[in-house]
Design a protein around this motif. Structure first.
Motif, PDB file in Angstrom:
ATOM      1  N   GLY A   1       0.818  -1.201   0.000  1.00 14.25           N
ATOM      2  CA  GLY A   1       0.000   0.000   0.000  1.00 14.25           C
ATOM      3  C   GLY A   1       0.849   1.246   0.000  1.00 14.25           C
ATOM      4  O   GLY A   1       2.081   1.202   0.128  1.00 14.25           O
ATOM      5  N   PRO A   2       0.211   2.419  -0.103  1.00 14.16           N
ATOM      6  CA  PRO A   2       0.974   3.682  -0.164  1.00 14.16           C
ATOM      7  C   PRO A   2       1.488   4.085   1.214  1.00 14.16           C
ATOM      8  O   PRO A   2       0.884   3.781   2.238  1.00 14.16           O
ATOM      9  N   SER A   3       2.606   4.753   1.217  1.00 14.12           N
ATOM     10  CA  SER A   3       3.162   5.301   2.460  1.00 14.12           C
ATOM     11  C   SER A   3       3.804   6.636   2.147  1.00 14.12           C
ATOM     12  O   SER A   3       4.402   6.817   1.082  1.00 14.12           O
TER      13      SER A   3
ATOM     14  N   GLN B   1       4.764  10.211  -1.861  1.00 13.82           N
ATOM     15  CA  GLN B   1       4.078   8.956  -1.563  1.00 13.82           C
ATOM     16  C   GLN B   1       4.665   7.873  -2.455  1.00 13.82           C
ATOM     17  O   GLN B   1       4.871   8.076  -3.658  1.00 13.82           O
ATOM     18  N   VAL B   2       4.968   6.733  -1.865  1.00 15.40           N
ATOM     19  CA  VAL B   2       5.563   5.614  -2.605  1.00 15.40           C
ATOM     20  C   VAL B   2       4.777   4.344  -2.307  1.00 15.40           C
ATOM     21  O   VAL B   2       4.128   4.224  -1.266  1.00 15.40           O
ATOM     22  N   GLY B   3       4.856   3.426  -3.237  1.00 15.82           N
ATOM     23  CA  GLY B   3       4.213   2.132  -3.071  1.00 15.82           C
ATOM     24  C   GLY B   3       5.218   1.006  -3.203  1.00 15.82           C
ATOM     25  O   GLY B   3       6.229   0.976  -2.490  1.00 15.82           O
ATOM     26  N   ASP B   4       4.958   0.133  -4.172  1.00 15.60           N
ATOM     27  CA  ASP B   4       5.858  -1.006  -4.366  1.00 15.60           C
ATOM     28  C   ASP B   4       7.157  -0.631  -5.063  1.00 15.60           C
ATOM     29  O   ASP B   4       8.003  -1.504  -5.299  1.00 15.60           O
ATOM     30  N   GLU B   5       7.333   0.641  -5.411  1.00 16.30           N
ATOM     31  CA  GLU B   5       8.607   1.065  -6.012  1.00 16.30           C
ATOM     32  C   GLU B   5       9.776   0.759  -5.088  1.00 16.30           C
ATOM     33  O   GLU B   5      10.869   0.408  -5.555  1.00 16.30           O
TER      34      GLU B   5
END
Length: 428
Positions: free
Chosen positions: A344-346, A365-369
């Protein structure tokens, strides 16, 4: 491989008969305090005494002031990160590889058995496009102007982009950084290494260079090495730095000794290369040695590309600039992970300091990157963003007639061949 070279003694390769009343020469015990261990890398130099718990780590780079201002061919700057290739066809292939990794992550399970979920990239991009930098304060710039003729170590990263310096990294991809540009000859690279190692010994270890004759050096070399370059490094230690003696040990062998293991498969992921070999009974097996032309620096470039795809709010970030390259490396170290329970986003925040001392806070905001970037080491198609990658094995030794330890020389002058030649002459 381990090779000891003494600067003061020579050994006779021919056997001699024992003599009566021969005096026995006893070696003086080695004092660990007088042993300096040197481990040079593509990005960092680790150096320290054998008794130190942790080595001193400095940036393995040197900057020299340009003497000519009117000639473009006198300008050279080695970049901190590998080059970023923005070819249209290549980026399409990279995007396909990214989607494959993303779909694989979505099919994985968390530690509690629940399926992972991914936030749509459009949602993350929309947040990052709305993010605006927050001005924190402005202070005096810490960037270095043209103050000294030579800048070494961590201070190289603080040099102002417009300063009139050539910047050199003596080691790239695990080998000496030889190139056709200024400062790219073997002599120039060895001169840079001499300056960096002398700086580390005198400034960090507090050892005066004139006293190195009573010290012994341990040089940690790669498992796949160029014999001619190693010979030049030994000459640097013994004749130019004037160590009393030196000992060479391969990095994988040193790793097994440090771990207390006699046999192991060692995988070393550095900044510019990844090396693999099997060590058995303290010997690195030549048939198992592999060097791959990618490392942590390539992962940083992949992470930057992934951040760009989700509208990275740090506008104008350029990995070819030193301050931005250092920032991207820090973001990779702080944010990237391989924890499947994080999904999920953080929201993350970081500070950016411009060359004029303005400090801004940026929220993104980053996800699975943050998970895909380190997984590029297992999905190497993503690493094509920094160029074509090659796989290297142990190359055969080249004949060097001036090397008394050359394999051909030792084979031709061994005792058995001498005995055969002598007996044949007696018979005929």
């Amino acid at each position: 491989m381990a090779l000891a070279v003494n600067n003061n003694k020579t050994t006779n390769t021919m056997p001699t008969a024992p003599q009566e009343n021969m005096s026995v020469v006893t070696e003086t015990p080695v004092v660990s305090q007088n042993v300096v261990v040197i481990h040079p890398g593509s990005q960092n130099l680790r150096i320290g005494r054998a008794v130190d718990s942790n080595p001193v780590t400095i940036h393995h780079a040197i900057a020299r002031r340009r003497l000519r201002h009117d000639r473009h061919d006198f300008v050279h700057e080695d970049k901190l990160l590998p080059p970023f290739y923005e070819d249209t066809n290549l980026l399409a292939e990279l995007d396909e590889s990214r989607l494959q990794v993303s779909h694989t992550l979505q099919s994985c399970l968390q530690s509690d058995g629940s399926r992972r979920y991914a936030t749509p990239p459009q949602q993350i991009s929309a947040f990052n496009r709305r993010s605006q930098p927050e001005l924190l304060h402005q202070s005096k710039s810490e960037m270095l102007a043209e103050s000294a003729d030579v800048v070494i170590g961590d201070e190289v990263l603080k040099i102002h982009p417009d300063a009139n310096y050539n910047i050199h990294y003596p080691i790239r991809r695990g080998l000496l950084n030889l190139h056709p540009g200024v400062g790219g000859s073997l002599t120039a690279v060895l001169h840079d290494l001499e300056a960096i190692w002398s700086y580390a010994i005198e400034r960090k270890l507090r050892i005066q260079r004139k006293h190195l004759a009573v010290y012994k050096a341990v040089l940690v070399i790669p498992d796949i090495y160029n014999r001619k370059h190693i010979s030049a490094l030994v000459n640097l230690l013994l004749t130019r730095l004037n160590f009393g003696s030196c000992f060479l040990v391969q990095d994988h062998v040193a790793a097994t000794f440090g771990a207390g293991l006699g046999s192991a498969c060692v995988i070393d992921v550095g900044d510019q290369k990844t090396s693999i070999s099997c060590v058995d009974d303290g010997m690195s097996q030549p048939s198992t040695r592999i060097r791959l032309d990618y490392g942590g620096g390539d992962v940083t470039v992949v992470y930057f590309w992934l951040l760009q795809k989700c509208s990275f709010p740090h506008k104008g970030c350029n990995p070819t600039r030193r301050n931005d390259a250092v920032l991207l490396q820090k973001l990779k170290e702080d944010f990237c992970h391989v924890d499947l329970d994080i999904c999920g986003p953080s929201e993350k925040s970081f500070n950016v300091t411009s060359t004029d001392g303005v400090v801004k806070k940026i929220t993104l905001q980053v996800g699975d990157e943050c998970l895909i970037a380190p997984l590029s080491l297992f999905t190497t198609d993503l690493l094509a963003i920094t160029g074509t990658k090659s796989v290297h094995g142990q190359v055969p030794y080249e004949f060097q007639p001036d090397d008394p330890h050359d394999a051909n020389y030792l084979r031709e002058t061994s005792v058995s061949n001498f005995y055969y030649f002598f007996t044949e002459r007696l018979i005929f």
